[in-house]
Design an enzyme around this catalytic site. Structure first.
Site, short mmCIF file in Angstrom:
data_model
loop_
_atom_site.label_atom_id
_atom_site.label_comp_id
_atom_site.label_asym_id
_atom_site.label_seq_id
_atom_site.Cartn_x
_atom_site.Cartn_y
_atom_site.Cartn_z
N HIS A 251 19.93 -36.41 -14.65
CA HIS A 251 20.05 -37.40 -15.73
C HIS A 251 18.63 -37.90 -15.98
O HIS A 251 17.84 -38.03 -15.04
CB HIS A 251 20.85 -38.63 -15.32
CG HIS A 251 22.25 -38.38 -14.87
ND1 HIS A 251 22.57 -38.06 -13.59
CD2 HIS A 251 23.43 -38.46 -15.54
CE1 HIS A 251 23.88 -37.93 -13.47
NE2 HIS A 251 24.44 -38.17 -14.64
N ASP B 287 27.45 -31.21 -7.42
CA ASP B 287 27.56 -32.64 -7.75
C ASP B 287 28.26 -33.30 -6.56
O ASP B 287 29.41 -33.73 -6.65
CB ASP B 287 28.35 -32.81 -9.05
CG ASP B 287 28.27 -34.23 -9.57
OD1 ASP B 287 27.71 -35.09 -8.86
OD2 ASP B 287 28.77 -34.48 -10.69
N ASP C 153 17.49 -40.46 -13.52
CA ASP C 153 17.32 -40.05 -12.11
C ASP C 153 15.87 -39.72 -11.83
O ASP C 153 15.36 -39.96 -10.74
CB ASP C 153 18.05 -38.73 -11.77
CG ASP C 153 19.51 -38.73 -12.05
OD1 ASP C 153 20.11 -39.81 -12.06
OD2 ASP C 153 20.07 -37.63 -12.25
C1 XLS Z 1 30.49 -38.51 -12.36
C2 XLS Z 1 30.00 -37.27 -12.93
C3 XLS Z 1 28.52 -37.22 -13.23
C4 XLS Z 1 28.22 -36.10 -14.17
C5 XLS Z 1 26.90 -36.18 -14.86
O1 XLS Z 1 31.58 -38.61 -11.86
O2 XLS Z 1 30.40 -36.21 -12.11
O3 XLS Z 1 27.79 -37.11 -12.05
O4 XLS Z 1 28.30 -34.86 -13.54
O5 XLS Z 1 26.77 -37.33 -15.62
NI NI Z 2 29.82 -34.21 -12.35
NI NI Z 3 32.06 -36.81 -10.68
#
Ligand code: XLS
Ligand code: NI
Ligand code: NI
Length: 442
Positions: A104, A342, A107
């Site tokens: 992001h 993620d 980040d």
């Molecule tokens: C949150 C999401 C976020 C997205 C990117 O739950 O998984 O991390 O992947 O904004």
């Molecule tokens: Ni995500």
């Molecule tokens: Ni998520």
């Protein structure tokens, strides 16, 4: 010349040592260089590291502050710290042998007091990222904008009741698209964390959905105008942080995109933990997207059966991942997408090595699932079973139904004069589950 600092001095590049290895800092199944069907596993799996968890995660939760202290986090000014942090990140990407990363905007660079200042910070860090990408060969899978942390977005970004906030979000996404383009990002993601609502007492749902669609059209138009060729992705999630999130799941996402004429521009980024929060399995969401030709990318993680929120854990469940991989491979793969971890460390996992153990576990589980799914599809036993199950639609009146030649009248006549009562056939679920286990456990 000064030697560059080493941020993970106790860990060397993770090597593939095979399933017999007892080394916890080695791959047992992910062999990046192994060629399968003319492509390396690295190219097939397109693993990606999520910057926000791996390098901004502190271990904090709603009940307590961060537990994870990284040595590179202390320094003079936030932009210099961001640069050193990024050096550490690229060292990690290389040592874990991940070809991609994702971020992001907020980040990677600190938010300033004004948008202009934030953009300036971002430009400095993006220049640094560009140098590091070039030096290491690590590429950007996708970029996105954080439209959910800053208090200005507390009532949503593009679905905010205040047009001023919409405008601010537009300006932020404009810049995020530019930097994603600058870094050669192969996709751009929209996850609408606060694009939803808490109560209808203060919400005009129809207007908010229209604003969300308008925002996406503006983003697509701008991206194309600057020559961005990457794939747009929607990442559905049913709730959290808002109670009702507009991109609930893939099916509602498809309806939204088609309603507003956006379907040609978007595919889906499917996250395991979001699928289960929506009451689906991971493979269900993949299959729904694949059925629409809209399978884009994967946010690789998992939730916890006993906890009802997005715990973002590393997924080591080979059975679940094998089923997901079967659906992904059958759909022809992820194209410009990949498997983005993620996922975050548990709060007490505070050692730098834990970051390696976590990703090794996730990568190995996906690699093993990939191999198992390939075998399952090559042997074709399940495919054959399913084909046979629907065979009555291949010829005769079944075919007429599929091709639109049959009518209620013609079918009624058939049943009354010829077919009579259908003969029930077993679905054989238990037999198939046992068959699946022969692949998983021999
Ligand atoms: C949150 C999401 C976020 C997205 C990117 O739950 O998984 O991390 O992947 O904004
Ligand atoms: Ni995500
Ligand atoms: Ni998520």
């Amino acid at each position: 010349m000064k030697k560059p600092a080493v941020h993970f001095p106790t860990v060397a590049t993770i090597a593939h040592e095979g399933p017999g290895s007892a080394n916890p800092l080695a791959f047992r199944h992910y062999n990046p260089a192994e060629v399968i069907d003319g492509r390396t596993m690295k190219e097939h799996l397109r693993f990606s590291i999520a910057y926000w968890h791996a390098f901004r995660g502190t271990g904090s939760d709603p009940f307590g502050p961060g537990t994870i202290c990284r040595p590179w986090e202390s320094g003079k000014d936030p932009v210099s710290v961001a640069k050193v942090r990024m050096d550490a990140a690229f060292e990690f990407f290389q040592k874990i042998q991940a070809p991609f990363w994702c971020f992001h905007d907020r980040d990677i660079a600190p938010e300033g007091r004004t948008l202009a200042e934030s953009n300036k910070n971002l430009d400095q860090i993006v220049a640094h990222a560009k140098t590091l990408q070039k030096a290491t060969g690590v590429k950007l899978l996708w970029g996105t904008a954080n439209l959910f942390s800053n208090p200005r977005y507390m009532c949503g970004a593009s679905t905010n009741p205040d047009a001023h906030v919409f405008a601010y979000a537009a300006a932020q996404v404009k810049k995020a698209l530019e930097v994603t383009q600058e870094l050669g990002g192969e996709n751009y993601v929209f996850w609408g964390g606060r694009e939803g609502y808490e109560t209808l007492l203060n919400t005009n749902l129809k207007r908010e959905q229209e604003h969300l669609a308008a925002f996406m059209h503006l983003a697509v138009n701008y991206a194309r105008s600057i020559g961005f060729k990457g794939q747009f992705l929607i990442e559905p999630k049913p709730k959290e942080p808002t109670k009702h999130q507009y991109d609930f799941d893939v099916a509602s996402g498809v309806a939204f995109l088609r309603t507003f004429g956006l379907e040609k521009h978007f595919k889906f980024n499917i996250e395991t933990n979001h699928a289960t929060l929506a009451g689906h399995t991971f493979e269900h969401e993949i299959e729904v997207a694949a059925a629409q030709g809209m399978l884009g990318s994967i946010d690789a993680n998992t939730g916890d059966l006993l906890l009802g929120w997005d715990t973002d854990q590393f997924n080591t469940n080979v059975k679940e991942l094998t089923l997901a991989m079967v659906s992904i491979l059958r759909a022809g793969g992820l194209g410009s997408g990949g498997f983005n971890f993620d996922a975050k460390l548990r709060r007490p996992s505070i050692d730098p090595e834990d970051l390696f153990h976590a990703h090794i576990g996730g990568m190995d589980a996906y690699a093993l699932a990939f191999k198992l799914a390939r075998r399952i599809l090559a042997e074709g036993k399940f495919e054959q079973f399913v084909a046979d199950r629907y065979a009555s639609f291949d010829t005769g009146f079944g075919r007429d139904i599929e091709t639109g030649k049959a009518t209620f009248k013609s079918l009624e006549k058939l049943v009354l004069t010829k077919l009579g009562e259908p003969t029930p056939r077993s679905g054989k679920q238990e037999y198939l589950e046992n068959l699946l286990n022969t692949y998983l456990h021999g």
